[in-house]
Design an enzyme around this catalytic site. Structure first.
Site, PDB file in Angstrom:
ATOM      1  CE  LYS A 103      16.881  67.554  69.243  1.00 28.48           C
ATOM      2  NZ  LYS A 103      17.263  68.435  69.472  1.00 28.48           N
ATOM      3  NE  ARG A 137      16.304  77.057  65.641  1.00 24.64           N
ATOM      4  CZ  ARG A 137      16.155  76.288  66.894  1.00 24.64           C
ATOM      5  NH1 ARG A 137      16.256  75.088  66.770  1.00 24.64           N
ATOM      6  NH2 ARG A 137      15.611  76.708  67.850  1.00 24.64           N
TER       7      ARG A 137
HETATM    8  N1  URA Z   1      18.749  72.060  72.288  1.00 23.25           N
HETATM    9  C1  URA Z   1      17.856  71.587  70.923  1.00 23.25           C
HETATM   10  O1  URA Z   1      18.106  70.596  71.088  1.00 23.25           O
HETATM   11  N2  URA Z   1      17.432  72.295  70.426  1.00 23.25           N
HETATM   12  C2  URA Z   1      17.177  73.802  70.145  1.00 23.25           C
HETATM   13  O2  URA Z   1      17.244  74.418  69.761  1.00 23.25           O
HETATM   14  C3  URA Z   1      17.906  74.250  71.564  1.00 23.25           C
HETATM   15  C4  URA Z   1      18.677  73.589  72.185  1.00 23.25           C
END
Ligand code: URA
Length: 454
Positions: free
Chosen positions: A200, A181
């Site tokens: 996460k 990304r």
């Molecule tokens: N924080 C994250 O962990 N992932 C993202 O895509 C954007 C901010």
């Protein structure tokens, strides 16, 4: 409940990756199987970077509905380990979308833990203009942030507070996808941000999550409308996984607190835990902690949680929790009462106001880039960073300044005199704007919050 939708390990029919890319390119929703197979294939090395990148761009352009976002979150979550607890009702974490000078984790986590919440923090390192929680805490000598997940779980249950860095065991698909990304202009996509954050956070095994979504020129989300869309997407995804969530939109049109830089931010956090912090940082940290206390079932309302949070600071219980965290993870406990144990820059150069007037704007994101230039952040992953350098701001938006009075202090090293002069010029010429008229609108630190129970 989303976890039942996890299809890892099941016999599945293989799908042609280019057909999946084509379907999303043409605006069709993807099935649970297609999304899971793509992510499994990526982690296994069967899906190539160029195929994943093409799908990311198709998602960026055509979006994902709530179900697809939850499927992506699920696939990314089960690309690695997931912590399980017998009872998770008092495990609550907080996540921020990141901003300049954002150090609330060091304050709200010990506050919430002192009020009986179990706070499992798996935090990131800084890259580019945003700082990293793990980098900041590592300015405390000796502190260990790469604990095993078994040790993480044990400390969480024993002390209610633990802080480690991202490990390859947690949502490894996110690391692979984020790297793509970053180089394919697909970072600022709401479904992709949602799945990245939620995969996460769900892996930590918490029952509740407080999300601090930053809005403004120092944040990912520059407008309230985008921040609201992200907040809604996060709430919808949390609900699909039976998690309770509070989303807070908070201002990021100036640095949070007065300091930006790793050890300076730790110092300011400790000062805040001692009840002597700047008012914006104190207010936001207490509000977020209050939300965590409420989600964990330790107070009847967020307001009652906020009251408890304030008491935990006043009584010193939150500071004691912070000391315990440092001690348990091998850090130098003397730091809390003697900041000379933190890395210090040997020069402090004051930048003065070039004219009298009111502060009308900060180029907040640029301040993050300026810290990177000074060595306090990294341009590429794994780069060494200088914990000591940074900035202390002496004024907030809307405040009056008189020509010649201190505007900020640059903390730097002797050999950085030329760079200090260049940064100083940038601060006074374009980063901090001073105008004769007081800005009509007052900064609203906490813009809105919503709570959603699963
Ligand atoms: N924080 C994250 O962990 N992932 C993202 O895509 C954007 C901010």
């Amino acid at each position: 409940m989303m976890e039942e939708a996890n299809i890892i390990g099941q016999e599945i029919v293989r799908i042609d990756p280019s057909a999946t890319i084509m379907r999303k390119r043409d605006g069709h929703p993807l099935s649970t199987e297609e999304i899971h197979q793509f992510i499994q294939g990526l982690v296994a090395g069967d899906i190539k970077d160029y195929q994943m990148s093409a799908l990311l761009m198709a998602i960026y352009l055509n979006g994902f509905n709530t179900k697809e976002t939850a499927d992506l979150t699920d696939a990314m979550l089960y690309s690695g380990s997931k912590l399980e607890f017998e009872s998770d009702t008092d495990i609550v974490d907080k996540h921020s979308t990141g901003g300049i000078g954002d150090k609330t984790s060091f304050i709200l986590a010990p506050i919430a833990a002192a009020c009986g919440v179990k706070v499992p923090m798996i935090a990131g390192r800084g890259l580019g203009h945003t700082g990293g929680t793990v980098d900041k805490i590592e300015s405390i000598r000796g502190i260990e942030t790469s604990l095993t997940l078994a040790r993480f779980k044990q400390q969480l249950l024993a002390d209610g507070l633990v802080l480690i860095g991202q490990t390859g065991e947690i949502a490894p698909a996110d690391g692979l996808i984020y790297a793509l990304r970053d180089v394919t202009a697909t970072v600022d996509s709401i479904p992709l941000i949602t799945a990245s954050i939620m995969s996460k956070k769900l892996a930590e095994g918490a029952s509740g999550l407080v999300m601090d979504i930053k809005v403004g020129n120092g944040a990912f989300m520059k407008s309230k409308a985008d921040a609201r869309r992200l907040a809604k997407s996060l709430r919808q995804t949390a609900l699909r996984f039976d998690k309770n969530i509070i989303t807070i939109l908070s201002d990021m049109s100036q640095p949070l607190g007065n300091t930006v830089g790793n050890s300076l931010e730790i110092m300011e956090s400790i000062e805040t835990l001692k009840g002597r912090g700047p008012s914006d940082l104190t207010k936001l940290s207490i509000e977020l902690a209050g939300g965590m206390i409420h989600l964990a079932g330790k107070s009847k309302s967020v307001a009652a949680g906020v009251k408890k949070a304030k008491e935990a600071v006043k009584s010193g219980a939150a500071l004691t929790k912070f000391k315990q965290l440092i001690e348990r993870q091998g850090g130098d406990i003397r730091t809390v009462d003697n900041y000379s144990f933190l890395p210090q820059a040997n020069l402090k150069s004051v930048v003065t106001a070039p004219k009298s007037g009111f502060i009308t704007s900060f180029a907040t994101e640029e301040i993050g880039h300026m810290l990177v230039e000074l060595g306090g952040g990294r341009k590429v992953a794994n780069q060494e960073i200088d914990m000591a350098v940074g900035f202390t701001f002496h004024h907030k938006l809307g405040e009056r300044v008189t020509e010649g009075e201190p505007l900020l202090t640059i903390h730097h090293h002797v050999e950085q005199m030329g760079q200090k002069d260049e940064l100083s010029d940038r601060f006074t010429s374009r980063v901090i704007k001073i105008a004769p008229k007081k800005p009509a609108k007052k900064v609203e630190l906490i813009i809105e919050q919503e709570i959603e129970w699963s």
